[in-house]
Design a protein around this motif. Structure first.
Motif, PDB file in Angstrom:
ATOM      1  N   LEU A  17       1.019  -1.146   0.145  1.00 29.41           N
ATOM      2  CA  LEU A  17       0.056   0.112   0.124  1.00 29.41           C
ATOM      3  C   LEU A  17       0.836   1.030   0.100  1.00 29.41           C
ATOM      4  O   LEU A  17       0.629   2.162  -0.679  1.00 29.41           O
ATOM      5  CB  LEU A  17      -1.011   0.088   1.195  1.00 29.41           C
ATOM      6  N   GLU A  18       1.818   1.324   0.813  1.00 24.95           N
ATOM      7  CA  GLU A  18       3.011   2.392   0.732  1.00 24.95           C
ATOM      8  C   GLU A  18       3.425   2.675  -0.556  1.00 24.95           C
ATOM      9  O   GLU A  18       3.560   3.787  -1.041  1.00 24.95           O
ATOM     10  CB  GLU A  18       4.025   2.129   1.923  1.00 24.95           C
ATOM     11  N   GLU A  19       4.090   1.458  -1.169  1.00 22.07           N
ATOM     12  CA  GLU A  19       4.501   1.480  -2.627  1.00 22.07           C
ATOM     13  C   GLU A  19       3.666   2.166  -3.746  1.00 22.07           C
ATOM     14  O   GLU A  19       3.774   3.141  -4.436  1.00 22.07           O
ATOM     15  CB  GLU A  19       4.926   0.100  -2.994  1.00 22.07           C
ATOM     16  N   GLN A  20       2.378   1.693  -3.623  1.00 21.63           N
ATOM     17  CA  GLN A  20       1.414   2.048  -4.473  1.00 21.63           C
ATOM     18  C   GLN A  20       0.803   3.741  -4.351  1.00 21.63           C
ATOM     19  O   GLN A  20       1.093   4.541  -5.350  1.00 21.63           O
ATOM     20  CB  GLN A  20      -0.051   1.322  -4.316  1.00 21.63           C
ATOM     21  N   ALA A  21       0.979   4.142  -2.761  1.00 22.29           N
ATOM     22  CA  ALA A  21       0.624   5.495  -2.501  1.00 22.29           C
ATOM     23  C   ALA A  21       1.781   6.437  -3.144  1.00 22.29           C
ATOM     24  O   ALA A  21       1.540   7.382  -3.673  1.00 22.29           O
ATOM     25  CB  ALA A  21       0.552   5.664  -1.231  1.00 22.29           C
ATOM     26  N   LEU A  22       3.112   6.119  -2.889  1.00 23.18           N
ATOM     27  CA  LEU A  22       4.092   6.679  -3.494  1.00 23.18           C
ATOM     28  C   LEU A  22       4.270   6.718  -5.007  1.00 23.18           C
ATOM     29  O   LEU A  22       4.671   7.819  -5.415  1.00 23.18           O
ATOM     30  CB  LEU A  22       5.403   6.038  -2.922  1.00 23.18           C
ATOM     31  N   LYS A  23       3.901   5.762  -5.727  1.00 21.76           N
ATOM     32  CA  LYS A  23       3.809   5.832  -7.065  1.00 21.76           C
ATOM     33  C   LYS A  23       2.613   6.632  -7.461  1.00 21.76           C
ATOM     34  O   LYS A  23       2.893   7.507  -8.724  1.00 21.76           O
ATOM     35  CB  LYS A  23       3.539   4.158  -7.542  1.00 21.76           C
ATOM     36  N   GLN A  24       1.461   6.672  -7.038  1.00 19.19           N
ATOM     37  CA  GLN A  24       0.663   7.573  -7.153  1.00 19.19           C
ATOM     38  C   GLN A  24       0.851   9.009  -7.201  1.00 19.19           C
ATOM     39  O   GLN A  24       0.850   9.961  -7.850  1.00 19.19           O
ATOM     40  CB  GLN A  24      -0.820   7.190  -6.400  1.00 19.19           C
ATOM     41  N   GLU A  25       1.679   9.292  -5.880  1.00 16.41           N
ATOM     42  CA  GLU A  25       2.126  10.568  -5.552  1.00 16.41           C
ATOM     43  C   GLU A  25       3.054  10.972  -6.765  1.00 16.41           C
ATOM     44  O   GLU A  25       2.672  12.349  -7.106  1.00 16.41           O
ATOM     45  CB  GLU A  25       2.753  10.511  -4.170  1.00 16.41           C
ATOM     46  N   ASP A  26       3.902  10.184  -7.323  1.00 18.64           N
ATOM     47  CA  ASP A  26       4.730  10.583  -8.271  1.00 18.64           C
ATOM     48  C   ASP A  26       4.132  10.951  -9.531  1.00 18.64           C
ATOM     49  O   ASP A  26       4.503  11.969 -10.094  1.00 18.64           O
ATOM     50  CB  ASP A  26       5.760   9.359  -8.517  1.00 18.64           C
ATOM     51  N   GLN A  27       2.933   9.964  -9.796  1.00 20.86           N
ATOM     52  CA  GLN A  27       2.355  10.560 -11.077  1.00 20.86           C
ATOM     53  C   GLN A  27       1.701  11.680 -10.979  1.00 20.86           C
ATOM     54  O   GLN A  27       1.314  12.422 -11.949  1.00 20.86           O
ATOM     55  CB  GLN A  27       1.484   9.233 -11.221  1.00 20.86           C
ATOM     56  N   ASP A  28       1.001  12.060  -9.740  1.00 15.08           N
ATOM     57  CA  ASP A  28       0.398  13.268  -9.889  1.00 15.08           C
ATOM     58  C   ASP A  28       1.393  14.384  -9.824  1.00 15.08           C
ATOM     59  O   ASP A  28       0.868  15.461 -10.385  1.00 15.08           O
ATOM     60  CB  ASP A  28      -0.493  13.157  -8.210  1.00 15.08           C
ATOM     61  N   LYS A  29       2.472  14.272  -9.242  1.00 16.36           N
ATOM     62  CA  LYS A  29       3.505  15.289  -9.482  1.00 16.36           C
ATOM     63  C   LYS A  29       3.818  15.447 -10.821  1.00 16.36           C
ATOM     64  O   LYS A  29       4.077  16.577 -11.339  1.00 16.36           O
ATOM     65  CB  LYS A  29       5.000  14.965  -8.683  1.00 16.36           C
ATOM     66  N   GLU A  30       4.003  14.053 -11.737  1.00 17.56           N
ATOM     67  CA  GLU A  30       4.259  14.432 -13.212  1.00 17.56           C
ATOM     68  C   GLU A  30       3.115  15.136 -13.828  1.00 17.56           C
ATOM     69  O   GLU A  30       3.455  16.108 -14.863  1.00 17.56           O
ATOM     70  CB  GLU A  30       4.497  13.234 -13.837  1.00 17.56           C
ATOM     71  N   LYS A  31       1.900  14.812 -13.631  1.00 20.82           N
ATOM     72  CA  LYS A  31       0.809  15.416 -14.130  1.00 20.82           C
ATOM     73  C   LYS A  31       0.670  16.949 -13.936  1.00 20.82           C
ATOM     74  O   LYS A  31       0.489  17.730 -14.808  1.00 20.82           O
ATOM     75  CB  LYS A  31      -0.621  14.785 -13.670  1.00 20.82           C
ATOM     76  N   SER A  32       1.190  17.508 -12.677  1.00 18.54           N
ATOM     77  CA  SER A  32       1.071  18.825 -12.357  1.00 18.54           C
ATOM     78  C   SER A  32       2.265  19.756 -12.987  1.00 18.54           C
ATOM     79  O   SER A  32       2.069  20.872 -13.294  1.00 18.54           O
ATOM     80  CB  SER A  32       1.183  19.082 -10.825  1.00 18.54           C
ATOM     81  N   LYS A  33       3.422  19.022 -13.534  1.00 21.53           N
ATOM     82  CA  LYS A  33       4.329  19.670 -14.048  1.00 21.53           C
ATOM     83  C   LYS A  33       3.768  19.812 -15.668  1.00 21.53           C
ATOM     84  O   LYS A  33       4.178  20.778 -16.035  1.00 21.53           O
ATOM     85  CB  LYS A  33       5.558  18.644 -14.061  1.00 21.53           C
ATOM     86  N   GLY A  34       3.269  18.874 -16.068  1.00 19.42           N
ATOM     87  CA  GLY A  34       2.734  19.035 -17.545  1.00 19.42           C
ATOM     88  C   GLY A  34       1.177  19.674 -17.534  1.00 19.42           C
ATOM     89  O   GLY A  34       0.666  18.755 -17.903  1.00 19.42           O
ATOM     90  N   ASP A  35       1.069  20.923 -16.975  1.00 15.05           N
ATOM     91  CA  ASP A  35      -0.294  21.351 -16.738  1.00 15.05           C
ATOM     92  C   ASP A  35      -0.926  22.024 -18.027  1.00 15.05           C
ATOM     93  O   ASP A  35      -1.853  22.477 -17.953  1.00 15.05           O
ATOM     94  CB  ASP A  35      -0.314  22.418 -15.498  1.00 15.05           C
ATOM     95  N   GLY A  36      -0.379  21.606 -19.067  1.00 13.22           N
ATOM     96  CA  GLY A  36      -0.911  21.918 -20.395  1.00 13.22           C
ATOM     97  C   GLY A  36      -0.679  23.460 -20.748  1.00 13.22           C
ATOM     98  O   GLY A  36      -1.290  23.860 -21.705  1.00 13.22           O
TER      99      GLY A  36
END
Length: 50
Positions: A17-36
């Motif tokens: 669960l911790e690993e999944q949460a960290l992966k999700q957090e990293d994906q969210d950070k990547e999405k916010s970098k490419g904010d269109g």
């Protein structure tokens, strides 16, 4: 014996669960970098007008 097994099972589940949460957090950070904001202006699919 049963307590040792359940303890390892619980530890394994929490680790996953911790690993999944960290992966999700990293994906969210990547999405916010490419904010269109790149490529704003004329649409890419339409040809330029003359």
């Amino acid at each position: 014996m049963v307590l040792g097994f359940s303890e390892r099972l619980l530890e394994g589940l929490t680790k996953r669960l911790e690993e999944q949460a960290l992966k999700q957090e990293d994906q969210d950070k990547e999405k916010s970098k490419g904010d269109g904001k790149e490529g704003q202006g004329k649409p890419k699919d339409q040809p330029a007008r003359r």
